[in-house]
Design a protein around this motif. Sequence first.
Motif, PDB file in Angstrom:
ATOM      1  N   VAL A  86       0.773  -1.350  -0.124  1.00 61.51           N
ATOM      2  CA  VAL A  86       0.015  -0.166  -0.044  1.00 61.51           C
ATOM      3  C   VAL A  86       1.261   0.953   0.433  1.00 61.51           C
ATOM      4  O   VAL A  86       1.941   1.219   1.015  1.00 61.51           O
ATOM      5  CB  VAL A  86      -0.803  -0.541   1.202  1.00 61.51           C
ATOM      6  CG1 VAL A  86      -2.114   1.498   0.897  1.00 61.51           C
ATOM      7  CG2 VAL A  86      -1.925  -0.904   1.404  1.00 61.51           C
ATOM      8  N   GLN A  87       0.178   1.709  -0.861  1.00 67.85           N
ATOM      9  CA  GLN A  87       1.625   3.686  -0.915  1.00 67.85           C
ATOM     10  C   GLN A  87       1.121   4.479   0.647  1.00 67.85           C
ATOM     11  O   GLN A  87      -0.260   4.792   0.693  1.00 67.85           O
ATOM     12  CB  GLN A  87       0.738   4.100  -2.137  1.00 67.85           C
ATOM     13  CG  GLN A  87       2.039   5.545  -2.405  1.00 67.85           C
ATOM     14  CD  GLN A  87       3.769   4.992  -1.981  1.00 67.85           C
ATOM     15  OE1 GLN A  87       4.028   4.345  -2.990  1.00 67.85           O
ATOM     16  NE2 GLN A  87       3.994   6.110  -2.226  1.00 67.85           N
ATOM     17  N   GLN A  88       1.766   3.895   0.693  1.00 65.09           N
ATOM     18  CA  GLN A  88       1.431   5.198   2.842  1.00 65.09           C
ATOM     19  C   GLN A  88       2.020   7.124   1.651  1.00 65.09           C
ATOM     20  O   GLN A  88       2.977   7.824   1.618  1.00 65.09           O
ATOM     21  CB  GLN A  88       2.054   5.132   3.700  1.00 65.09           C
ATOM     22  CG  GLN A  88       2.330   6.051   4.716  1.00 65.09           C
ATOM     23  CD  GLN A  88       2.587   5.220   6.091  1.00 65.09           C
ATOM     24  OE1 GLN A  88       2.058   4.522   6.558  1.00 65.09           O
ATOM     25  NE2 GLN A  88       3.859   6.475   6.144  1.00 65.09           N
ATOM     26  N   PRO A  89       0.960   8.122   2.011  1.00 63.45           N
ATOM     27  CA  PRO A  89       0.747  10.276   2.052  1.00 63.45           C
ATOM     28  C   PRO A  89       2.208  10.034   2.889  1.00 63.45           C
ATOM     29  O   PRO A  89       1.828   9.437   3.399  1.00 63.45           O
ATOM     30  CB  PRO A  89      -0.510  10.106   1.582  1.00 63.45           C
ATOM     31  CG  PRO A  89      -1.055   9.219   2.851  1.00 63.45           C
ATOM     32  CD  PRO A  89      -0.581   7.101   2.704  1.00 63.45           C
ATOM     33  N   ALA A  90       2.337  11.301   2.403  1.00 62.72           N
ATOM     34  CA  ALA A  90       3.473  11.681   3.168  1.00 62.72           C
ATOM     35  C   ALA A  90       2.978  12.774   4.606  1.00 62.72           C
ATOM     36  O   ALA A  90       1.120  12.801   4.141  1.00 62.72           O
ATOM     37  CB  ALA A  90       4.041  13.013   2.112  1.00 62.72           C
ATOM     38  N   SER A 101       1.119  19.859  19.735  1.00 60.60           N
ATOM     39  CA  SER A 101       1.787  18.942  18.783  1.00 60.60           C
ATOM     40  C   SER A 101       0.541  18.455  17.362  1.00 60.60           C
ATOM     41  O   SER A 101      -1.007  17.998  17.555  1.00 60.60           O
ATOM     42  CB  SER A 101       1.591  17.534  18.779  1.00 60.60           C
ATOM     43  OG  SER A 101       2.360  16.537  17.511  1.00 60.60           O
ATOM     44  N   ALA A 102       0.807  18.729  16.103  1.00 62.35           N
ATOM     45  CA  ALA A 102      -0.644  18.947  14.885  1.00 62.35           C
ATOM     46  C   ALA A 102      -0.232  17.727  13.906  1.00 62.35           C
ATOM     47  O   ALA A 102       1.218  17.733  13.718  1.00 62.35           O
ATOM     48  CB  ALA A 102      -0.442  20.503  14.622  1.00 62.35           C
ATOM     49  N   ASP A 103      -0.994  16.765  13.267  1.00 63.59           N
ATOM     50  CA  ASP A 103       0.077  15.580  12.705  1.00 63.59           C
ATOM     51  C   ASP A 103      -0.989  15.790  11.395  1.00 63.59           C
ATOM     52  O   ASP A 103      -2.193  15.773  11.604  1.00 63.59           O
ATOM     53  CB  ASP A 103      -0.310  14.060  12.943  1.00 63.59           C
ATOM     54  CG  ASP A 103       0.601  14.244  13.844  1.00 63.59           C
ATOM     55  OD1 ASP A 103       1.588  14.198  14.245  1.00 63.59           O
ATOM     56  OD2 ASP A 103       0.233  13.707  15.181  1.00 63.59           O
ATOM     57  N   TYR A 104      -0.524  16.183   9.975  1.00 65.45           N
ATOM     58  CA  TYR A 104      -1.269  15.618   8.859  1.00 65.45           C
ATOM     59  C   TYR A 104      -1.128  14.759   7.549  1.00 65.45           C
ATOM     60  O   TYR A 104       0.533  14.711   7.372  1.00 65.45           O
ATOM     61  CB  TYR A 104      -1.188  17.135   8.879  1.00 65.45           C
ATOM     62  CG  TYR A 104      -1.852  17.369   7.016  1.00 65.45           C
ATOM     63  CD1 TYR A 104      -3.259  17.027   7.462  1.00 65.45           C
ATOM     64  CD2 TYR A 104      -1.346  17.344   6.217  1.00 65.45           C
ATOM     65  CE1 TYR A 104      -3.669  17.426   5.684  1.00 65.45           C
ATOM     66  CE2 TYR A 104      -2.024  17.557   4.313  1.00 65.45           C
ATOM     67  CZ  TYR A 104      -3.264  17.864   4.200  1.00 65.45           C
ATOM     68  OH  TYR A 104      -3.647  17.930   3.479  1.00 65.45           O
ATOM     69  N   TRP A 105      -1.919  14.094   7.493  1.00 61.24           N
ATOM     70  CA  TRP A 105      -1.736  13.461   6.366  1.00 61.24           C
ATOM     71  C   TRP A 105      -1.763  13.702   5.014  1.00 61.24           C
ATOM     72  O   TRP A 105      -3.496  14.441   4.720  1.00 61.24           O
ATOM     73  CB  TRP A 105      -2.503  11.676   5.820  1.00 61.24           C
ATOM     74  CG  TRP A 105      -2.088  10.998   7.630  1.00 61.24           C
ATOM     75  CD1 TRP A 105      -2.462  11.233   9.004  1.00 61.24           C
ATOM     76  CD2 TRP A 105      -0.675  10.090   7.676  1.00 61.24           C
ATOM     77  NE1 TRP A 105      -1.724  10.402   9.275  1.00 61.24           N
ATOM     78  CE2 TRP A 105      -0.545   9.939   8.767  1.00 61.24           C
ATOM     79  CE3 TRP A 105       0.379  10.349   7.034  1.00 61.24           C
ATOM     80  CZ2 TRP A 105       0.390   8.688   9.400  1.00 61.24           C
ATOM     81  CZ3 TRP A 105       1.504   8.350   7.147  1.00 61.24           C
ATOM     82  CH2 TRP A 105       1.307   8.447   8.051  1.00 61.24           C
ATOM     83  N   GLU A 106      -1.095  13.801   3.911  1.00 61.36           N
ATOM     84  CA  GLU A 106      -1.252  14.249   2.464  1.00 61.36           C
ATOM     85  C   GLU A 106      -2.610  14.045   2.009  1.00 61.36           C
ATOM     86  O   GLU A 106      -2.965  12.429   1.869  1.00 61.36           O
ATOM     87  CB  GLU A 106       0.154  14.505   1.631  1.00 61.36           C
ATOM     88  CG  GLU A 106       1.089  15.031   2.025  1.00 61.36           C
ATOM     89  CD  GLU A 106       2.099  15.806   1.239  1.00 61.36           C
ATOM     90  OE1 GLU A 106       2.320  15.134  -0.082  1.00 61.36           O
ATOM     91  OE2 GLU A 106       2.745  16.749   1.458  1.00 61.36           O
TER      92      GLU A 106
END
Length: 236
Positions: A129-133, A147-152
């Motif tokens: 599976v391709q995991q996004p940045a 703390s902020a987490d973001y998936w493109e």
Amino acid sequence: MNTATEQLLPPANRPHKKTNGGYLFLPKSLSRGAFLKWLRRTHAWFGLWGAALGLLFGFTGILMNHRDVLKIPIGRMEQKEIQLALPEPRPADPKAMAAWLSQTLGVDTSNAKIRKEPGKTVTWNNQAVQQPASWQINVRNPQKMLSADYWEGNAFVTVKQGEANLLNTLNNLHKGTGMGVGWILLVDTLAGGLLLLSLTGTLLWTRLHGNRIAAAGLGLGSMSLAVFFAMQAIAG
């Protein structure tokens, strides 16, 4: 050598011969205790400065030292987690995301630590599976954290916020969490002051007499060797 005249005089009337008072390695101008007087004053002033910061670091050091065994509460940080919907157009990069979070939450992100991990292929249920940045944005000071987490590709960003109580804030000051260069240099003055207090205290105890200097050197040398061999044994 005494002259014949001096030998005939009673002890009270004999001329007094100046000596160096037993002090070693000092010029004659300092042989009457002037150097020891300067040492006492230096020791006292550094002790006063060390006492000011020592109250903070001594108190928090005791709490941190016993946090695992005696379970002394060292403070807590209340945390909450929220998901914020992103505006359109979405932030183009982590720096733009940090600027948007600053405007939205009223948090200073100018010194935020930003990390971007590129996308990669991972295995999930035996399938590639391709995991996004992903982007991580962290802001920390002694009292607050973000703390902020973001998936493109997502339309939202996950944000964790926390606020420390008084004890935790003091402990964070002890560790220098989120503090700048100024605070680090200030704490370095305390460490340097303790080193100077040790040196001046040892010299004051010896009073610059040969026997005491030899004893102090022997004691410090033995202690240094013991610490060295103990570190070697721990390292294996």
